[in-house]
Design an enzyme around this catalytic site. Structure first.
Site, short mmCIF file in Angstrom:
data_model
loop_
_atom_site.label_atom_id
_atom_site.label_comp_id
_atom_site.label_asym_id
_atom_site.label_seq_id
_atom_site.Cartn_x
_atom_site.Cartn_y
_atom_site.Cartn_z
N LEU A 157 9.65 -0.38 -4.48
CA LEU A 157 9.25 -1.40 -5.44
C LEU A 157 7.95 -0.96 -6.10
O LEU A 157 7.27 -0.06 -5.60
CB LEU A 157 9.06 -2.74 -4.72
CG LEU A 157 10.34 -3.34 -4.11
CD1 LEU A 157 10.01 -4.60 -3.31
CD2 LEU A 157 11.36 -3.65 -5.21
N PRO A 158 7.57 -1.59 -7.22
CA PRO A 158 6.33 -1.17 -7.87
C PRO A 158 5.12 -1.15 -6.92
O PRO A 158 4.28 -0.27 -7.02
CB PRO A 158 6.15 -2.21 -8.98
CG PRO A 158 7.56 -2.58 -9.34
CD PRO A 158 8.30 -2.58 -8.03
N GLU A 159 5.03 -2.14 -6.02
CA GLU A 159 3.96 -2.14 -5.03
C GLU A 159 4.48 -2.68 -3.70
O GLU A 159 5.33 -3.57 -3.68
CB GLU A 159 2.77 -3.03 -5.46
CG GLU A 159 2.13 -2.66 -6.76
CD GLU A 159 1.24 -1.44 -6.68
OE1 GLU A 159 0.94 -0.98 -5.55
OE2 GLU A 159 0.83 -0.96 -7.76
N THR A 160 3.94 -2.15 -2.62
CA THR A 160 4.11 -2.72 -1.30
C THR A 160 2.73 -3.05 -0.77
O THR A 160 1.84 -2.19 -0.76
CB THR A 160 4.83 -1.76 -0.35
OG1 THR A 160 6.15 -1.51 -0.86
CG2 THR A 160 4.97 -2.35 1.05
N ALA A 203 6.82 -5.88 -2.28
CA ALA A 203 7.08 -6.10 -0.85
C ALA A 203 5.78 -6.48 -0.18
O ALA A 203 4.70 -6.00 -0.56
CB ALA A 203 7.65 -4.84 -0.22
#
Length: 267
Positions: free
Chosen positions: A44-47, A21
């Site tokens: 999500l895995p990363e924002t 994101a």
């Protein structure tokens, strides 16, 4: 309201690669709690959270659903894709990101984006018993460690594919995560990897740009070359091309925006 995007990185196909994101902020909030809550909400895995500093220069921070991290490749690639595709940074062919790992850049190429990241050189290490247990007792060919992760080399690509870690045990290892790797059995790839980051809330990451900051120098010593193509053998899968140059590694990849929306700000 804040623009927010979901981007699949290290792929040119929706629903492949690694999702991130991207939030574009006017400024960071006074406290980090809201940033962490948004990252938990996107799950999500990363924002990634961007703040424009002017002239193609941005402050960039990354959060998993559980905590802030020091370095992330796929979410940086996602940010560059959003900034260029939406026209926010259309005047700039090179973007600069100020991060916890120093200055990173993204350069627009004809059919890809080039990230300029720091090398995270590994050194030989002893495999902790907790990690050996978490990896189902595999017999590694080599174990190394850099400031972020353990690197565990095994003898074959099949071992990498078939590995079934105990994620509950993996959460307790003293590192961001573990990168399990081997030489590739296919001519089009130099090596393969899978990346597990249970300590920061990601059991298996689909495609991990920052992992190759350590894997590239690791394989340079073993393969005697400085340019590589690697396959990450996650369920979604991904391909990362990279070039070592001194204390930097250049990562090439593509990304595609799959969701555009607005985030209601409640902090």
């Amino acid at each position: 309201m804040i623009p927010i995007y979901t981007v699949d990185a290290f792929t040119n196909t929706p629903f492949k690669g690694n999702p991130a994101a991207v939030c574009i902020l006017q400024e960071y909030p006074e406290h980090d709690q809201w940033l962490q809550q948004v990252a938990a909400e996107t799950n999500l895995p990363e924002t990634a959270f961007l703040v424009d500093l002017g002239n193609g220069h941005y402050r960039l921070r990354w959060f998993t659903p559980k905590k802030e991290v020091d370095l992330c490749g796929h979410a940086t690639l996602a940010c560059a894709q959003v900034l260029w595709e939406t026209g926010v940074a259309y005047n700039f062919d090179k973007l600069r990101f100020q991060t916890k790992s120093g200055l990173l850049t993204a350069k627009r190429l004809d059919h890809a984006i080039e990230l300029n990241f720091p090398v995270e050189s590994p050194s030989p290490a002893v495999l902790p018993q907790s990690l050996a247990d978490a990896l189902d007792g595999i017999q590694p060919a080599s174990v190394s460690r850099n400031r972020l992760d353990f690197i565990v080399e095994v003898e074959s690509e099949a071992e990498v594919r078939e590995l079934k870690p105990n994620f509950k045990l993996l959460k307790n290892i003293p590192a961001r995560g573990v990168l399990v790797t081997s030489r590739s059995e296919r001519e089009e790839f130099d090596f393969v990897a899978r990346c597990f980051f249970s300590p920061v809330g990601i059991d298996e990451d689909p495609v991990t740009g920052s992992a190759y900051c350590g894997l590239a120098p690791y394989w340079k010593d073993r393969l005697g070359k400085s340019s590589f193509t690697a396959a990450q053998l996650s369920e979604r899968g991904g391909i990362v091309k990279m070039q070592l140059a001194g204390d930097r590694v250049f990562l090439h990849g593509q990304a595609v925006i799959v969701v555009k929306g607005l985030l209601m700000r409640y902090n």
